[in-house]
Design a protein around this motif. Structure first.
Motif, short mmCIF file in Angstrom:
data_model
loop_
_atom_site.label_atom_id
_atom_site.label_comp_id
_atom_site.label_asym_id
_atom_site.label_seq_id
_atom_site.Cartn_x
_atom_site.Cartn_y
_atom_site.Cartn_z
N TYR A 139 0.59 -1.21 0.00
CA TYR A 139 0.05 0.01 0.07
C TYR A 139 0.84 1.09 -0.10
N ARG A 140 0.78 2.04 -1.09
CA ARG A 140 1.47 3.42 -1.13
C ARG A 140 0.49 4.53 -1.45
N ASP A 141 0.25 5.29 -0.87
CA ASP A 141 -0.55 6.58 -1.41
C ASP A 141 0.33 7.28 -2.34
N GLU A 142 0.42 6.93 -3.53
CA GLU A 142 1.37 7.55 -4.40
C GLU A 142 0.72 8.80 -4.78
N ILE A 143 1.36 9.88 -5.15
CA ILE A 143 1.04 11.20 -5.14
C ILE A 143 0.06 11.13 -6.76
N GLY A 148 -2.93 2.81 -14.66
CA GLY A 148 -3.64 1.29 -14.45
C GLY A 148 -2.79 0.56 -13.36
N LEU A 149 -2.27 -0.38 -13.67
CA LEU A 149 -1.55 -1.50 -12.79
C LEU A 149 0.07 -0.93 -12.77
N MET A 150 0.32 0.15 -13.50
CA MET A 150 1.58 0.52 -13.57
C MET A 150 2.26 1.26 -12.07
N ARG A 151 1.29 2.01 -11.65
CA ARG A 151 1.79 2.98 -10.43
C ARG A 151 0.33 3.06 -9.64
N GLY A 152 -0.24 1.79 -8.97
CA GLY A 152 -1.03 1.51 -8.19
C GLY A 152 -1.02 2.39 -6.70
N GLU A 154 -2.95 0.23 -4.33
CA GLU A 154 -2.62 -1.11 -3.75
C GLU A 154 -2.04 -1.98 -4.97
N PHE A 155 -0.93 -2.64 -4.66
CA PHE A 155 -0.18 -3.62 -5.83
C PHE A 155 0.38 -4.48 -5.29
N ILE A 156 0.51 -5.56 -6.02
CA ILE A 156 1.22 -6.97 -5.56
C ILE A 156 2.71 -6.56 -5.60
N MET A 157 3.36 -7.08 -4.74
CA MET A 157 5.01 -7.31 -4.74
C MET A 157 5.38 -8.43 -3.99
N LYS A 158 6.52 -8.87 -4.88
CA LYS A 158 7.36 -10.00 -4.21
C LYS A 158 8.38 -9.32 -3.40
N GLU A 405 10.37 0.10 -14.31
CA GLU A 405 10.95 -0.72 -13.55
C GLU A 405 10.13 -1.94 -13.02
N VAL A 406 10.47 -3.12 -13.11
CA VAL A 406 10.03 -4.16 -12.53
C VAL A 406 10.50 -4.82 -11.65
N GLY A 407 11.65 -4.69 -11.22
CA GLY A 407 12.35 -5.31 -10.13
C GLY A 407 13.46 -4.36 -9.59
N HIS A 408 13.70 -4.51 -8.37
CA HIS A 408 14.83 -3.58 -7.66
C HIS A 408 15.51 -4.32 -6.54
N ILE A 409 16.91 -4.41 -6.71
CA ILE A 409 17.61 -5.18 -5.76
C ILE A 409 18.40 -4.03 -4.99
N TYR A 439 15.01 -7.20 -1.86
CA TYR A 439 14.67 -7.52 -3.42
C TYR A 439 13.27 -7.61 -3.84
N GLY A 440 12.89 -6.51 -4.54
CA GLY A 440 11.52 -6.52 -4.90
C GLY A 440 10.99 -6.83 -6.31
N ILE A 441 9.79 -7.44 -6.57
CA ILE A 441 9.56 -7.46 -8.08
C ILE A 441 7.96 -7.10 -7.87
N GLY A 442 7.72 -6.01 -8.79
CA GLY A 442 6.32 -5.77 -8.81
C GLY A 442 5.48 -6.66 -9.67
N SER A 444 2.18 -7.14 -10.13
CA SER A 444 1.03 -6.44 -11.01
C SER A 444 1.71 -5.53 -11.95
N ARG A 445 2.49 -4.95 -11.70
CA ARG A 445 3.28 -3.97 -12.67
C ARG A 445 3.94 -4.82 -13.77
N THR A 446 4.53 -5.99 -13.42
CA THR A 446 5.08 -6.70 -14.43
C THR A 446 3.95 -7.28 -15.43
P1 ATP Z 1 9.10 3.79 -8.13
O1 ATP Z 1 10.45 4.28 -8.34
O2 ATP Z 1 8.74 3.06 -9.62
O3 ATP Z 1 7.98 4.14 -7.47
P2 ATP Z 1 10.12 2.20 -6.04
O4 ATP Z 1 11.64 2.36 -6.23
O5 ATP Z 1 9.24 3.06 -5.29
O6 ATP Z 1 9.25 2.16 -7.44
P3 ATP Z 1 10.53 -0.35 -4.64
O7 ATP Z 1 10.10 0.18 -3.17
O8 ATP Z 1 11.87 -0.74 -5.15
O9 ATP Z 1 9.88 0.56 -5.71
O10 ATP Z 1 9.43 -1.75 -4.89
C1 ATP Z 1 9.82 -2.78 -5.95
C2 ATP Z 1 9.13 -2.81 -6.93
O11 ATP Z 1 7.47 -2.56 -6.67
C3 ATP Z 1 9.39 -1.91 -7.98
O12 ATP Z 1 10.50 -2.43 -8.77
C4 ATP Z 1 7.96 -1.87 -8.96
O13 ATP Z 1 8.07 -3.08 -9.80
C5 ATP Z 1 6.95 -2.29 -7.89
N1 ATP Z 1 6.25 -1.12 -7.52
C6 ATP Z 1 6.83 0.04 -6.74
N2 ATP Z 1 5.66 0.90 -6.58
C7 ATP Z 1 4.84 0.41 -7.28
C8 ATP Z 1 3.36 0.85 -7.41
N3 ATP Z 1 2.92 2.15 -7.10
N4 ATP Z 1 2.52 0.12 -8.37
C9 ATP Z 1 2.96 -0.91 -8.90
N5 ATP Z 1 4.10 -1.49 -8.49
C10 ATP Z 1 5.03 -0.62 -8.01
#
Ligand code: ATP
Ligand code: MG
Length: 567
Positions: A139-143, A148-152, A154-158, A405-409, A439-442, A444-446
């Motif tokens: 859960y992130r209250d993105e500005i 769509g699912l790109m920047r939600g 509520e989204f699914i993360m590993k 960005e689909v993954g971030h380590i 180590y995260g993978i989005g 739903s964003r993927t």
């Molecule tokens: P961004 O720079 O896109 O905001 P982030 O650096 O905040 O990403 P991380 O905290 O590293 O993202 O989260 C791990 C992964 O979760 C990201 O690589 C991305 O794939 C996914 N993710 C992050 N924020 C979102 C979001 N608001 N909606 C969907 N997926 C997300």
């Protein structure tokens, strides 16, 4: 699955709120529906795709020694206070209050929870390394929730977290994850690039992002075709060697520039190109006013600037406070005689006779020269890299591309373990903070990124490993008994062979059924029509090719199995 029973409400019109292809197609093809800004329901087809992505991610995490857990989404404030992030995380954190007036966060990430969990039950270096992961809603209250699912919101993360006894251990865990992520995105059949990423002023010193290449990506990356340098522009180093021949320094001149506020105004007024102008930006770094100066055509990289200053908070100064401090507004600022610390971009050192504001409304200086007319605090790399910049490792011109960005380590080091006093006893019985990585993978964003990269005018073209169904069987006329019989027997036969089959048994025109099959993106289509049926044949079409070919009914299941195996 029979199409007549499938909950897949396709739309004819492109929904007006959707700007990107993946958002449009996910709505049109009946994959998702919006519940609120950045909050979506996943319908059956989307759910199947997500499960497939997750299955691949799980396999690779397990194979790398990861163990799956499930941690709470509701996280007590006290844990976040231990690391100071209750205050620092800011407005992106959803917060809630229970009936006893106690505060909680809806987990945007899980470092606090997992560090306290591991600290509670791991006491010895013998219990390390430990790699724990989960697949869960974040859960992130993105500005700006969007696309769509790109920047939600509520989204699914590993998210996986590694715990080691020392830096060497972390290196091993990090390399394992780096390799696992490459396997994952290769298995998903996505075209991606690994780039060096910014890891912030604090925390670890190594970080990589996995970028699915697509023109609609929010991130910009620079890379060198000659070598293996690739980085997010946030991070990409700009190198500058001041070895060019310099023009003679002219006498400093103050010029009257009424109403000239922008670089563009000045280019017109002075006849000098942007490359001979210098812009001055004012920021508050932890409450202290500082200036950044760069060439007129360059963009300040706030992340580099913040890391350089090592401050907690950096934000642009407002016009009123700049005026109060300097005596002039934004359009008339410059480094000459400026009474705040000035950080000059590296390039400034090589500039001669440039134009900049005179810190007096409606006046500028020309023929300004660094060192003679002003001395900055430092020359530093604070601009965004652009195409054509020299590669920091080989000097060849860099290229740029857009990515998702689909993954971030990330190497975290001891940032969290120190703050939360999470230690283990080492071989000598000494308590040492655990060294962590995350180590995260989005997930739903993927799914959305896969569509951005794989679609045509007719709809989605799923990569086979994540298609919701592998095959769709379309009888041209569902009312014709012979067609339906053949379709049904193939449906049963293919299922028995382990294929995931959708049977379009709807009483619709063939054209409608073909359109839907293309829109939802099923990789292989089998058409049972009257003509071919006379010769005991059906038509086979691959979603990614235009040709249709006939195959004997007795062979068609083998053919489909082979197409899938090859792809
Ligand atoms: P961004 O720079 O896109 O905001 P982030 O650096 O905040 O990403 P991380 O905290 O590293 O993202 O989260 C791990 C992964 O979760 C990201 O690589 C991305 O794939 C996914 N993710 C992050 N924020 C979102 C979001 N608001 N909606 C969907 N997926 C997300
Ligand atoms: Mg973010």
């Amino acid at each position: 699955m029979k199409f007549s029973e499938l909950f897949c409400p396709t739309l004819r019109e492109v929904p007006s709120e959707a700007e990107t292809i993946s958002h449009q197609l996910l709505l049109r093809a009946g994959y998702i529906r919006k519940a609120g800004a950045g909050i979506y329901s996943y319908l059956p087809l989307a759910h199947r795709v997500l499960r497939k992505i997750e299955a691949i991610v799980r396999e690779e995490m397990d194979r790398s020694g990861g163990q799956e857990v499930l941690m709470p989404i509701i996280q007590p404030r006290e844990l976040w206070e231990q690391t100071g992030r209750w205050d620092v995380y800011g407005e992106e954190m959803f917060r809630l209050i229970d009936r006893h007036q106690r505060y909680f966060a809806l987990g945007p990430t899980h470092e606090e929870i997992i560090t306290s969990l591991v600290d509670g039950d791991v006491h010895s270096y013998r219990d390390l390394p430990l790699l724990l992961y989960q697949i869960q809603n974040k859960y992130r209250d993105e500005i700006r929730p969007r696309f769509g699912l790109m920047r939600g919101r509520e989204f699914i993360m590993k998210d996986l977290y590694s715990f080691d006894m020392d830096e060497e251990g972390l290196d091993v865990s990090y390399r394992k994850m780096y390799a696992a992520y490459n396997r994952i995105f290769q298995r998903l059949k996505l075209h991606y690039r690994v780039v060096e990423a910014d890891s912030g002023a604090i925390g670890g010193n190594e970080s990589h992002e996995f970028m699915v290449l697509a023109d609609t990506g929010e991130d910009e990356i620079v890379f060198c075709e000659a070598g293996d340098f690739a980085a997010n522009v946030d991070k990409a180093a700009c190198v500058f060697s001041d070895d060019g021949p310099h023009e003679d320094r002219q006498a400093l001149q103050k010029i009257h520039t009424p109403e000239m506020r922008t670089i563009r105004d000045l280019v017109e007024f002075t006849g000098q190109p942007e490359q001979r102008q210098v812009k001055t930006l004012m920021y508050y770094a932890d409450g202290q006013l500082v200036a950044a100066i760069l060439r007129g055509d360059r963009d300040l990289n706030e992340i580099k600037f913040k890391n350089l200053l090592g401050c907690q908070e950096l934000h642009m100064a407002d016009d009123a406070s700049v005026r109060a401090a300097v005596g002039a507004g934004f359009g008339s600022l410059g480094p000459v005689g400026l009474d705040v610390k000035v950080y000059a971009d590296l390039e400034i050192a090589g500039m001669r006779n440039f134009t900049c504001g005179a810190n007096e409304d409606d006046y500028h200086y020309t023929n300004v020269n660094p060192e003679r007319d002003f001395v900055p605090e430092e020359y530093v790399d604070i601009r965004n890299a652009v195409a054509g910049d020299p590669c920091p490792s080989c000097g060849k011109p860099l290229l740029t591309a857009r990515g998702i960005e689909v993954g971030h380590i990330f190497k975290l080091g001891v940032k969290y373990s120190q703050a939360m006093n999470a230690t283990v006893l080492d071989q000598h019985g000494q308590a040492v903070p655990m060294v962590m990585g995350c180590y995260g993978i989005g997930i739903s964003r993927t799914m959305a990124a896969a569509i951005e990269q794989n679609h045509d005018d007719n709809g989605i073209v799923w990569p086979l490993p994540i298609a919701p169904f592998q095959v769709i069987i379309v009888p041209v006329n569902a009312k014709k008994e012979d067609q339906m019989e053949t379709a049904l027997s193939l449906y049963v036969e293919m299922q028995e062979r382990g294929l995931e089959v959708l049977l379009d048994d709807r009483d619709e025109r063939a054209g409608v059924k073909f359109k839907d099959a293309d829109l939802i993106g099923i990789p292989v289509r089998i058409t049972v029509g009257p003509k071919a049926l006379q010769d005991n044949q059906v038509e086979v079409k691959k979603r990614w090719e235009n040709e249709v070919f006939n195959v004997a009914i007795a062979q068609v299941t083998d053919t489909v199995v082979e197409i899938i195996r090859q792809r």
